[in-house]
Design a protein around this motif. Structure first.
Motif, short mmCIF file in Angstrom:
data_model
loop_
_atom_site.label_atom_id
_atom_site.label_comp_id
_atom_site.label_asym_id
_atom_site.label_seq_id
_atom_site.Cartn_x
_atom_site.Cartn_y
_atom_site.Cartn_z
N SER A 53 0.83 -1.21 0.00
CA SER A 53 0.00 0.00 0.00
C SER A 53 0.87 1.26 0.00
N GLN A 54 1.94 1.23 0.77
CA GLN A 54 2.82 2.40 0.83
C GLN A 54 3.57 2.59 -0.47
N GLU A 55 3.99 1.50 -1.07
CA GLU A 55 4.64 1.59 -2.38
C GLU A 55 3.69 2.19 -3.41
N SER A 56 2.42 1.79 -3.34
CA SER A 56 1.43 2.31 -4.28
C SER A 56 1.20 3.80 -4.07
N ARG A 57 1.19 4.22 -2.82
CA ARG A 57 1.01 5.65 -2.54
C ARG A 57 2.12 6.47 -3.19
N CYS A 58 3.35 6.06 -2.95
CA CYS A 58 4.47 6.83 -3.49
C CYS A 58 4.52 6.77 -5.01
N ALA A 59 4.14 5.63 -5.58
CA ALA A 59 4.07 5.53 -7.04
C ALA A 59 3.02 6.50 -7.59
N GLY A 60 1.90 6.58 -6.87
CA GLY A 60 0.86 7.53 -7.27
C GLY A 60 1.32 8.97 -7.14
N VAL A 61 2.05 9.26 -6.06
CA VAL A 61 2.59 10.61 -5.87
C VAL A 61 3.48 10.98 -7.05
N LYS A 62 4.33 10.06 -7.44
CA LYS A 62 5.25 10.32 -8.57
C LYS A 62 4.47 10.60 -9.84
N GLU A 63 3.44 9.82 -10.09
CA GLU A 63 2.64 10.01 -11.30
C GLU A 63 1.91 11.34 -11.27
N GLY A 64 1.33 11.66 -10.10
CA GLY A 64 0.57 12.89 -9.98
C GLY A 64 1.43 14.14 -10.09
N VAL A 65 2.60 14.12 -9.47
CA VAL A 65 3.51 15.26 -9.55
C VAL A 65 3.94 15.49 -10.99
N SER A 66 4.31 14.42 -11.67
CA SER A 66 4.77 14.54 -13.05
C SER A 66 3.70 15.11 -13.96
N LYS A 67 2.44 14.75 -13.68
CA LYS A 67 1.33 15.25 -14.48
C LYS A 67 1.12 16.75 -14.26
N ALA A 68 1.19 17.17 -12.98
CA ALA A 68 0.90 18.57 -12.67
C ALA A 68 2.11 19.48 -12.84
N GLU A 69 3.30 18.93 -12.67
CA GLU A 69 4.53 19.73 -12.75
C GLU A 69 5.57 18.93 -13.52
N PRO A 70 5.52 18.92 -14.86
CA PRO A 70 6.48 18.17 -15.66
C PRO A 70 7.92 18.51 -15.27
N GLY A 71 8.72 17.49 -15.12
CA GLY A 71 10.12 17.69 -14.74
C GLY A 71 10.36 17.56 -13.25
N ALA A 72 9.30 17.56 -12.44
CA ALA A 72 9.47 17.39 -10.99
C ALA A 72 9.93 15.96 -10.70
N LYS A 73 10.69 15.80 -9.65
CA LYS A 73 11.25 14.49 -9.28
C LYS A 73 10.69 14.02 -7.94
N VAL A 74 10.59 12.71 -7.80
CA VAL A 74 10.18 12.09 -6.54
C VAL A 74 11.23 11.05 -6.16
N GLU A 75 11.78 11.18 -4.97
CA GLU A 75 12.77 10.24 -4.46
C GLU A 75 12.19 9.50 -3.26
N LEU A 76 12.39 8.19 -3.24
CA LEU A 76 11.92 7.38 -2.11
C LEU A 76 12.97 7.33 -1.01
N LEU A 77 12.50 7.37 0.24
CA LEU A 77 13.37 7.21 1.39
C LEU A 77 12.73 6.19 2.31
N TYR A 78 13.46 5.11 2.60
CA TYR A 78 12.95 4.05 3.48
C TYR A 78 13.47 4.26 4.90
N VAL A 79 12.53 4.24 5.85
CA VAL A 79 12.89 4.39 7.26
C VAL A 79 12.14 3.34 8.06
N ASN A 80 12.53 3.19 9.32
CA ASN A 80 11.86 2.26 10.23
C ASN A 80 10.87 3.04 11.08
#
Length: 338
Positions: free
Chosen positions: A186-213
Motif C-alpha cells: 500500500s505504501q509503495e502504491s502511494r508513493c508511485a501515485g505521488v510520482k505520477e501525480g507530480v509529473s502530471k501537474a509539474e512536468p520535470g518534478a522528481k520524486v525520491e523514495l526514502l525508506y525508514v523504520n
C-alpha cells in the motif's frame, strides 16, 4: 476532484463519524476498554452476543491504528460484540494471528492485507471455514481473490495521484516520499501515485523514495535530518503516516531546511500542526470509519446477510485536510476520532 467536491465529501464523512461516535467516546486513544482487550459488554442491540476478531498489521505506537481500533470498539459496543483485536507488522506473525482467530471459531473476522500473497491464504481459510470475513485499509486490489466479502478503505494509487497533483500545483520540484514499512504494498502504491501525480501537474518534478523504520522515530528523525541537510533541493517531504510527518517537522528544524511537509492520515496532534502551519496538508482516509464499518458489517452479516457496497469496495477516502477545513474535524480529532 474539485476542492468543492472534496469539501462536500469531507463534510458528509464528518457527519457520519459524528453520528456513530455518539455510542461511546474515550480519551484513551486506541487502548482497549477492558483489561481483556474486548469492548465493554452490553451493546445497544438485543441480538445474540458475537465474537469478532480484527487482525491488523499495525505497529506498536502508531496512532493510526489507535483510530482504527477505536472505531471497531464503538461498533462492537453498539452491536453487543466482543472484539478481539490483535496486530503484528510482520506478515508471517499476522498470518499466525489470523489462524488463531480461525481456531478460536470467532463469529467474524476483519483483516488488513498489506502483503496479499502472504496473508490472503490465511484469510481464505477463514472464508472456507464459514467465518464472515471483511478486509480494511490494505489490499483493495486483491481482497476478492480470497473470497472476502467487503473492503473499507481508499485506493492507494488514486490517493497518491491526488496528493501528487496537489504537490505539483503547489510548484513542487523535488519530493521526498518517506516509506516507513518496507514490504507494505500500500505504501509503495502511494508513493508511485505521488510520482505520477507530480509529473502530471509539474512536468520535470522528481520524486525520491526514502525508506525508514517507522517503529523507531528517533532513527527516522536522524535519517530525515541528514537527508534534508545534505540535499537542499528537496522542497517537499511527503509522509505516509502522521507520527512520521510530525517527526519530519522536527528533522526539518534541526537540518535548517525549508522543505514543506505533507502527509497521509491524521491524528489530533497532526491537525494542530496543520492549524499552526508546521504541516501544509494531510490526505485523510478516515481510519476510525474503516474500523467501525468493518465490525458493523460483520454484525450485519449475522443479522440479515447484507453486504455494504454489494461486495465492491466502500471508499472512506481520500480527502484533503488543510487550514481551510481543519476546523471541521478539530473537535473529533481531539477526541481521538479522526
Amino acid at each position: 476532484m474539485s476542492f468543492a467536491r472534496i469539501r462536500a465529501a469531507l463534510l458528509a464523512a464528518v457527519a457520519t463519524v459524528a453520528a456513530v461516535a455518539l455510542t461511546a467516546c474515550s480519551a484513551t486513544g486506541g487502548a482497549p476498554r477492558t483489561s481483556a482487550g474486548g469492548s465493554a459488554g452490553g451493546g445497544g442491540v438485543d441480538t445474540p452476543r458475537l465474537t469478532v476478531a480484527m487482525v491488523s498489521h499495525g505497529a506498536p505506537g502508531d496512532t493510526f491504528w489507535d483510530l482504527v481500533r477505536k472505531g471497531a470498539e464503538d461498533a462492537a459496543q453498539k452491536n453487543n460484540i466482543e472484539l478481539r483485536y490483535s496486530a503484528d507488522p510482520e506478515a508471517p506473525q499476522q498470518a499466525n494471528l489470523i489462524q488463531s482467530a480461525i481456531d478460536a471459531r470467532v463469529d467474524g473476522l476483519a483483516v488488513t492485507l498489506p502483503n496479499p500473497d502472504a496473508l490472503g491464504p490465511a484469510a481464505q481459510r477463514a472464508v472456507d471455514a464459514g467465518i464472515p470475513t471483511v478486509a480494511l485499509n490494505a489490499g483493495m486490489d486483491r481482497y476478492q481473490d480470497f473470497g472476502i466479502s467487503a473492503f473499507f478503505g481508499q485506493e492507494e494509487d488514486v490517493a497518491g495521484r491526488k496528493a501528487g497533483e496537489r504537490l505539483g500545483e503547489e510548484g513542487a520540484k523535488k519530493v521526498l516520499c518517506v516509506i516507513h514499512e518496507q514490504g507494505n504494498s500500500s505504501q509503495e502504491s502511494r508513493c508511485a501515485g505521488v510520482k505520477e501525480g507530480v509529473s502530471k501537474a509539474e512536468p520535470g518534478a522528481k520524486v525520491e523514495l526514502l525508506y525508514v523504520n517507522g517503529m523507531d522515530l528517533t532513527s527516522v528523525e536522524s535519517t530525515l535530518q541528514a537527508k534534508l541537510a545534505q540535499d537542499k533541493s528537496i522542497d517537499w517531504v511527503m509522509n505516509l503516516v502522521a507520527p512520521v510527518a510530525l517527526t519530519a517537522v522536527s528533522a526539518r528544524e534541526q537540518a535548517g531546511a525549508q522543505a514543506k511537509i505533507a502527509t497521509f492520515d491524521t491524528n489530533g496532534e497532526l491537525v494542530r500542526a496543520i492549524d499552526n502551519g508546521a504541516v501544509d496538508f494531510a490526505v485523510d482516509q478516515q481510519p476510525y470509519l474503516q474500523g467501525y464499518l468493518a465490525v458493523d458489517t460483520l454484525w450485519l452479516a449475522h443479522r440479515n446477510g447484507s453486504v455494504p457496497g454489494g461486495g465492491r469496495p466502500v471508499y472512506t477516502g481520500p480527502s484533503f485536510v488543510d487550514k481551510t477545513n481543519s476546523n471541521l474535524i478539530a473537535d473529533a480529532a481531539k477526541e481521538g476520532l479522526r
